[in-house]
Design a protein around this motif. Structure first.
Motif, PDB file in Angstrom:
ATOM      1  N   GLU A 134      -2.164  17.733  -9.295  1.00 36.01           N
ATOM      2  CA  GLU A 134      -3.587  17.972  -9.548  1.00 36.01           C
ATOM      3  C   GLU A 134      -4.447  16.905  -8.889  1.00 36.01           C
ATOM      4  OE1 GLU A 134      -1.316  17.597 -12.017  1.00 36.01           O
ATOM      5  OE2 GLU A 134      -1.152  19.594 -12.908  1.00 36.01           O
ATOM      6  N   GLU A 135      -3.972  15.678  -8.902  1.00 35.10           N
ATOM      7  CA  GLU A 135      -4.706  14.583  -8.283  1.00 35.10           C
ATOM      8  C   GLU A 135      -4.749  14.748  -6.765  1.00 35.10           C
ATOM      9  OE1 GLU A 135      -3.799  11.002 -11.475  1.00 35.10           O
ATOM     10  OE2 GLU A 135      -2.280  11.469  -9.963  1.00 35.10           O
ATOM     11  N   LEU A 136      -3.604  15.072  -6.183  1.00 38.95           N
ATOM     12  CA  LEU A 136      -3.555  15.289  -4.742  1.00 38.95           C
ATOM     13  C   LEU A 136      -4.514  16.404  -4.350  1.00 38.95           C
ATOM     14  CD1 LEU A 136      -0.695  15.241  -2.296  1.00 38.95           C
ATOM     15  CD2 LEU A 136      -2.058  17.304  -2.424  1.00 38.95           C
ATOM     16  N   TYR A 137      -4.508  17.486  -5.092  1.00 38.24           N
ATOM     17  CA  TYR A 137      -5.368  18.636  -4.804  1.00 38.24           C
ATOM     18  C   TYR A 137      -6.836  18.233  -4.846  1.00 38.24           C
ATOM     19  CZ  TYR A 137      -7.103  23.410  -4.822  1.00 38.24           C
ATOM     20  OH  TYR A 137      -7.760  24.568  -4.502  1.00 38.24           O
ATOM     21  N   LEU A 138      -7.245  17.526  -5.895  1.00 34.91           N
ATOM     22  CA  LEU A 138      -8.642  17.105  -6.028  1.00 34.91           C
ATOM     23  C   LEU A 138      -9.042  16.122  -4.924  1.00 34.91           C
ATOM     24  CD1 LEU A 138      -8.896  16.645  -9.887  1.00 34.91           C
ATOM     25  CD2 LEU A 138      -9.999  18.429  -8.503  1.00 34.91           C
ATOM     26  N   VAL A 145      -9.922  18.145   3.334  1.00 34.32           N
ATOM     27  CA  VAL A 145      -8.696  18.443   4.078  1.00 34.32           C
ATOM     28  C   VAL A 145      -7.900  19.481   3.300  1.00 34.32           C
ATOM     29  CG1 VAL A 145      -8.561  16.176   5.177  1.00 34.32           C
ATOM     30  CG2 VAL A 145      -7.321  16.580   3.077  1.00 34.32           C
ATOM     31  N   ASN A 146      -7.032  20.178   3.984  1.00 35.36           N
ATOM     32  CA  ASN A 146      -6.169  21.156   3.357  1.00 35.36           C
ATOM     33  C   ASN A 146      -5.135  20.425   2.503  1.00 35.36           C
ATOM     34  OD1 ASN A 146      -3.754  22.821   3.015  1.00 35.36           O
ATOM     35  ND2 ASN A 146      -4.781  24.276   4.363  1.00 35.36           N
ATOM     36  N   PRO A 147      -5.044  20.747   1.209  1.00 39.88           N
ATOM     37  CA  PRO A 147      -4.079  20.053   0.344  1.00 39.88           C
ATOM     38  C   PRO A 147      -2.637  20.141   0.842  1.00 39.88           C
ATOM     39  CG  PRO A 147      -5.631  21.303  -0.983  1.00 39.88           C
ATOM     40  CD  PRO A 147      -5.875  21.683   0.448  1.00 39.88           C
ATOM     41  N   CYS A 148      -2.265  21.269   1.438  1.00 41.78           N
ATOM     42  CA  CYS A 148      -0.895  21.413   1.951  1.00 41.78           C
ATOM     43  C   CYS A 148      -0.656  20.484   3.132  1.00 41.78           C
ATOM     44  CB  CYS A 148      -0.623  22.858   2.351  1.00 41.78           C
ATOM     45  SG  CYS A 148      -0.624  23.995   0.955  1.00 41.78           S
ATOM     46  N   GLY A 203       1.983  17.382   3.253  1.00 42.54           N
ATOM     47  CA  GLY A 203       2.944  17.256   4.347  1.00 42.54           C
ATOM     48  C   GLY A 203       2.876  15.896   5.018  1.00 42.54           C
ATOM     49  N   ASP A 204       1.678  15.385   5.220  1.00 39.68           N
ATOM     50  CA  ASP A 204       1.515  14.072   5.846  1.00 39.68           C
ATOM     51  C   ASP A 204       2.028  12.955   4.945  1.00 39.68           C
ATOM     52  OD1 ASP A 204       0.401  15.173   8.110  1.00 39.68           O
ATOM     53  OD2 ASP A 204      -1.666  14.691   7.551  1.00 39.68           O
ATOM     54  N   ILE A 205       1.711  13.036   3.667  1.00 42.21           N
ATOM     55  CA  ILE A 205       2.119  11.983   2.732  1.00 42.21           C
ATOM     56  C   ILE A 205       3.629  11.991   2.505  1.00 42.21           C
ATOM     57  CG2 ILE A 205       1.953  11.223   0.313  1.00 42.21           C
ATOM     58  CD1 ILE A 205      -0.997  12.002   0.432  1.00 42.21           C
ATOM     59  N   MET A 230       0.842  -1.177   0.000  1.00 40.28           N
ATOM     60  CA  MET A 230       0.000   0.000   0.000  1.00 40.28           C
ATOM     61  C   MET A 230       0.888   1.242   0.000  1.00 40.28           C
ATOM     62  SD  MET A 230      -3.104   1.114   2.588  1.00 40.28           S
ATOM     63  CE  MET A 230      -4.022  -0.361   2.295  1.00 40.28           C
ATOM     64  N   THR A 231       0.461   2.267  -0.702  1.00 45.25           N
ATOM     65  CA  THR A 231       1.235   3.502  -0.802  1.00 45.25           C
ATOM     66  C   THR A 231       0.952   4.407   0.397  1.00 45.25           C
ATOM     67  OG1 THR A 231      -0.503   4.693  -1.976  1.00 45.25           O
ATOM     68  CG2 THR A 231       1.064   3.417  -3.317  1.00 45.25           C
ATOM     69  N   LYS A 232       1.727   5.473   0.518  1.00 44.20           N
ATOM     70  CA  LYS A 232       1.492   6.444   1.587  1.00 44.20           C
ATOM     71  C   LYS A 232       0.107   7.073   1.450  1.00 44.20           C
ATOM     72  CE  LYS A 232       6.299   7.511   2.499  1.00 44.20           C
ATOM     73  NZ  LYS A 232       7.322   8.542   2.607  1.00 44.20           N
ATOM     74  N   LEU A 233      -0.320   7.313   0.218  1.00 42.89           N
ATOM     75  CA  LEU A 233      -1.670   7.830   0.004  1.00 42.89           C
ATOM     76  C   LEU A 233      -2.695   6.801   0.465  1.00 42.89           C
ATOM     77  CD1 LEU A 233      -3.699   9.921  -1.083  1.00 42.89           C
ATOM     78  CD2 LEU A 233      -3.477   8.808  -3.323  1.00 42.89           C
ATOM     79  N   GLY A 234      -2.456   5.550   0.173  1.00 43.14           N
ATOM     80  CA  GLY A 234      -3.358   4.483   0.601  1.00 43.14           C
ATOM     81  C   GLY A 234      -3.499   4.438   2.110  1.00 43.14           C
ATOM     82  N   TYR A 235      -2.381   4.525   2.817  1.00 48.73           N
ATOM     83  CA  TYR A 235      -2.421   4.542   4.276  1.00 48.73           C
ATOM     84  C   TYR A 235      -3.127   5.792   4.794  1.00 48.73           C
ATOM     85  CZ  TYR A 235       0.691   0.526   4.577  1.00 48.73           C
ATOM     86  OH  TYR A 235       1.218  -0.734   4.478  1.00 48.73           O
TER      87      TYR A 235
END
Length: 73
Positions: free
Chosen positions: A43-47, A54-57, A61-63, A1-6
């Motif tokens: 763009e994907e992260l932002y969407l 959640v705030n994209p920034c 930072g978390d990912i 699983m990726t960091k985004l997945g977690y």
């Protein structure tokens, strides 16, 4: 699983709902959350951040927590 997945799993987020809200395909969401070699575009992260309110920034930072520059020398 990726960091985004977690990140999304920790928040109990439904990937199908994110796909619908962002216009990303479910296949792309699966790739981004399960395949370590996938590349998450800004763009994907932002969407995705907007879709889960959640705030994209903060999400970035978390990912990316733990990433460091290569030291010179």
């Amino acid at each position: 699983m990726t960091k985004l997945g977690y990140y999304l799993a920790k928040r109990s987020v439904n990937k199908s709902q994110i796909a619908k809200r962002t216009g990303l395909t479910r296949a792309r969401m699966n790739e981004l959350t399960l395949t370590e070699t996938s590349k998450l575009r800004a763009e994907e992260l932002y969407l995705i951040a907007l879709a889960i309110n959640v705030n994209p920034c903060d999400m970035l930072g978390d990912i990316c927590e733990g990433l460091m520059l290569v030291s010179e020398g």
